[in-house]
Enzyme design. Structure first.
Site, PDB file in Angstrom:
ATOM      1  N   LYS A   1       0.855  -1.193   0.000  1.00 48.28           N
ATOM      2  CA  LYS A   1       0.000   0.000   0.000  1.00 48.28           C
ATOM      3  C   LYS A   1       0.887   1.238   0.000  1.00 48.28           C
ATOM      4  CE  LYS A   1      -4.563   0.895   0.387  1.00 48.28           C
ATOM      5  NZ  LYS A   1      -5.536   0.126  -0.431  1.00 48.28           N
TER       6      LYS A   1
ATOM      7  N   THR B   1      -4.288  -4.995   0.915  1.00 49.63           N
ATOM      8  CA  THR B   1      -3.579  -3.732   1.123  1.00 49.63           C
ATOM      9  C   THR B   1      -4.433  -2.786   1.968  1.00 49.63           C
ATOM     10  OG1 THR B   1      -4.363  -2.676  -0.923  1.00 49.63           O
ATOM     11  CG2 THR B   1      -2.373  -4.028  -1.073  1.00 49.63           C
ATOM     12  N   ASP B   2      -5.740  -2.985   1.937  1.00 50.66           N
ATOM     13  CA  ASP B   2      -6.603  -2.195   2.811  1.00 50.66           C
ATOM     14  C   ASP B   2      -6.328  -2.507   4.280  1.00 50.66           C
ATOM     15  OD1 ASP B   2      -9.144  -0.396   2.787  1.00 50.66           O
ATOM     16  OD2 ASP B   2      -9.610  -1.998   4.215  1.00 50.66           O
TER      17      ASP B   2
ATOM     18  N   PHE C   1      33.701  25.870 -12.693  1.00 45.70           N
ATOM     19  CA  PHE C   1      33.728  24.617 -13.476  1.00 45.70           C
ATOM     20  C   PHE C   1      34.626  24.859 -14.680  1.00 45.70           C
ATOM     21  CE2 PHE C   1      31.502  21.517 -16.449  1.00 45.70           C
ATOM     22  CZ  PHE C   1      32.092  20.407 -15.885  1.00 45.70           C
TER      23      PHE C   1
ATOM     24  N   GLN D   1      30.462  17.219  -8.521  1.00 44.86           N
ATOM     25  CA  GLN D   1      31.043  15.986  -7.986  1.00 44.86           C
ATOM     26  C   GLN D   1      31.974  16.284  -6.808  1.00 44.86           C
ATOM     27  OE1 GLN D   1      30.605  16.665 -11.236  1.00 44.86           O
ATOM     28  NE2 GLN D   1      30.507  14.808 -12.497  1.00 44.86           N
TER      29      GLN D   1
ATOM     30  N   ASN E   1      21.493  19.525 -10.927  1.00 44.35           N
ATOM     31  CA  ASN E   1      21.823  20.952 -11.066  1.00 44.35           C
ATOM     32  C   ASN E   1      20.564  21.790 -11.197  1.00 44.35           C
ATOM     33  OD1 ASN E   1      24.803  20.580 -12.962  1.00 44.35           O
ATOM     34  ND2 ASN E   1      24.604  21.814 -11.146  1.00 44.35           N
TER      35      ASN E   1
ATOM     36  N   HIS F   1      20.294  24.843 -12.719  1.00 48.24           N
ATOM     37  CA  HIS F   1      21.123  25.763 -13.494  1.00 48.24           C
ATOM     38  C   HIS F   1      20.581  27.186 -13.451  1.00 48.24           C
ATOM     39  CE1 HIS F   1      23.482  22.556 -15.268  1.00 48.24           C
ATOM     40  NE2 HIS F   1      22.377  21.911 -15.601  1.00 48.24           N
TER      41      HIS F   1
END
Lengths: 279, 279, 279, 279
Positions: free
Chosen positions: D10, D55-56, D157, D217, D243, D245
């Site tokens: 569930k 599942t109930d 970077f 990284q 990212n 950006h």
């Protein structure tokens, strides 16, 4: 301290391709994701980017390759991408390209399919994931997502465990809806992907429609079995079937009956079933 | 200090109706919203709830009326709801019921339309809003939302203002996509709502397909005009057409041409055009 | 056939501004929407774009003005945008600029607020809408959206209408949650917008916290009244309060009591209350 | 044809717990998912539901256990759920309970934290996944999702691969934003989960703030290393950093400079980095 599993890439690179034939255009809309694994440890530990293919370059690669590509379907374009990336990047030990396609169809206007006008006809997505390690065999896993389907007959759920916390009444007649997700592995590299995909989708719908369902699991298995029996190219298929529950409304409080006619559809909580059927 | 405009009600009352015919089922999925205005000031200022119809009761009203309703479409059910609420609540001076319908169609399996299995075939929604003040005439505004369409030919955008901040190049050949929203007012209370709705949708698609577009505005107007010309029941139609921009990718950086074949579809920012065309 | 109401513009123009002070940076993230009305009929009816300011140019305008702007808050930037657009476009009869701001705060690291690192601290949005017709007075409507709040004491709902479809039990002690949306009009053009906004938010939270609530309406009014009493710059305030219902779970089926401790929060259906309080 | 991997359960069982102390209330909002594996093959292949826990019933279990639970945090409640399900269901070979918590804090009104009023203060989620096979050791993986953070200094970077498809200019000064997702494994069963979680979050923010970043990284690794160095209870941590950006706007077209002040934040495409750091 050690770097364990790692990968990186670009997600949601969106692409529209228009093929301009004399009598009609073809229109495709894809979202592409590229993920690479390889010899990238020094980037994490020392900030050395010398082996890093910028994710912006991956994005450019999608557009540049798409321009020259002869691929007519996602699976073929995925192969081209994976091979291009591996060829140019010896530091990469595994390349994976995933593509998701929106479903666009020609508009029907005045009884004819229009050559250059399209309608996005579904929230369904066609997907594929193509991956390869250098020198190894391609793995292609295709699928579909969000195929929303509903049975109003031929579905029950009875005979399950009755414990002290069970309140769900068994029923021989319930609504059974799901947002189907399917993913299948091809056992061979040469496949008529688009045709096989269409056939698999047809089988999934036919089995779902015809099945006398005793549970979601029961129908899921029948659908998977149906695909494996009829599609030799497929080795295994994984099906994910969240329940789109429709709850019968208790109208007795208002002096009314409700012979399975009035329901509340609910998004949460929901049952969730997934399984893989294998040859 | 004074209470000005106010209203309240229940939103997102979800309802599935299954009509069980001998040879087939019909399946409808609606989301209903009820909004009331009236003599409720003492509730706000003094905490006096004696004139308040609980929103939970509104929810119950949807299910109870749906059970007995003969309505075959949203508009008719909306009328029943509005009249029921006004009849039982003299303190209400305006009742409004809005309904949004998901598009479900029969599954085609083995070449036949299945009698009891359905597929949600689109992200499009059919909508209606029915409202009335006691003693006054019903106002019915129907429409559709999220009809996602795209033209790959017959669309340009040129001749606009060139000022110091303009960088967009004029073009005689661009992609033109939108997620159409349309809303129309009926001038009369007795209408074959479902049939008229289907016809309006057909006209909108046909005009969009056929139009030689000089701008979104230009095509929007043609679409509205087309509906008014052919559908006498409709007095006015409002069309909302956000641009689904597809930007041509500059491949010259990679020594490639791009003769209107490779585009980036974007969600933001986006142009937005809305207008009402009236008889 | 006639063109009635119409407007157009650019939506979701996203902007980040970084102000680089010697000892710290300031960081703002806005989404801007521009909507124009004016003499645009020939564009709709004849495809004449000569009076059209391209929506792409509007986007460029946002970035270019932001670079030179001295505005420290959204309201001031909105004024600059509106006046710039009206000054350069005599065909425009009404310009409206709406801005939505994400809430970013400085990260606290090692007990200090970091000068150049930020965390998006809420799903709440600060909003404003600035508009003007040429020669007319500016209208500024500011607000906040999605301020999600919950009272676990001091809230009941009793004494409402009991009709044949009422099943909700009255209660003197319930949870009361909402995703508050507020919008207020300024009666004057010169306001310390950021400071007044902070004070209004504080009053709304204090009134919501302190109120002995007999209904959502009752508390909404107290909140609006509180703002008008303490903030002379504001003439009227509209509050929208959808219920975030928390339903008491019936545990008696399992032999357990539930003294208002265990609830199911639900998104749908939900009550919806909106009202304007005016001086 | 064979059934391979399968599981069911569930999802999205939503729960609010209010602890009513004399001087204050505590408020928690969780969404719970239960997934079971076990001897369920006959359900799939034969429609035999005799080993199926509905599942109930799982949903009911969440509410019933929550009522009697002494757990003060998600991890402890997850343990109780897993052990309860395994004890009562011998056919289950693996039980997994995942919980996601919304962040609610006390409202500050008039300078004091209010005892019974709360504000949802973030889009961040605290998460945990507790799982066990009968007789085996508990596995507890906790984490956080959607911690949205941004550095406006200390990030560059440069030095990455320049190939024929590279157009990104190297930079020593860029914005670096991400929606952090973190997940860590505990190496022992007895942990002060809430306190350790708070400390991990603090370390992640401090490292992100202080790091001189040469790439996503590079910073990711520093963050993971920081946690492992200071938190002995954690064996490994996985960090996922898409990212967010922010692209520098080219204002030279308008005769303006842009010294890293005006950016367009974008959602797509986006870079994606994930890695696990291990002791």
């Amino acid at each position: 301290m050690a770097l364990a599993q790692n990968r990186y890439g670009k997600s949601r690179v969106r692409l529209v391709r228009v093929k301009r034939h004399a009598d009609r255009h073809d229109f495709q809309e894809w979202s592409v994701e590229i993920l690479l694994q390889g010899d990238f440890e020094s980037c994490f530990t020392d900030g050395d980017n010398s082996k890093i293919l910028a994710t912006d370059t991956m994005k450019n690669t999608v557009y540049s390759l798409a321009r020259d590509s002869a691929a007519t379907c996602m699976e073929e374009f995925g192969k081209e991408m994976v091979d291009f990336l591996l060829r140019r990047n010896p530091q990469v030990t595994h390349a994976e390209v995933s593509i998701s396609e929106k479903v666009w169809e020609r508009v029907e206007a005045n009884g004819k399919r229009h050559p250059t006008t399209f309608v996005q006809s579904s929230g369904e997505r066609a997907v594929t994931r193509v991956s390869r390690a250098p020198g190894a065999r391609l793995a292609i896993r295709s699928g579909l997502e969000n195929l929303v389907i509903m049975k109003t007959a031929g579905s029950g759920f009875e005979g399950y465990i009755q414990d002290s916390l069970t309140t769900l009444p068994p029923t021989a007649d319930r609504l059974f809806g799901t947002a189907l997700k399917a993913g299948w592995e091809y056992g061979t590299e040469i496949v008529a992907y688009a045709a096989v995909r269409a056939k698999i989708r047809e089988i999934l719908l036919a089995e779902f429609s015809a099945h006398e369902s005793k549970s979601v699991q029961h129908t899921l298995y029948a659908m998977g079995e149906g695909v494996l029996k009829q599609i030799p190219e497929v080795n295994e298929i994984e099906l994910t079937m969240p329940n789109l529950h429709c709850l019968l409304v208790d109208l007795s409080r208002f002096g009314q009956t409700n012979p399975n006619e009035i329901f509340v559809p609910t998004d949460e909580p929901h049952g969730y079933i997934e399984a893989t059927v294998r040859r």
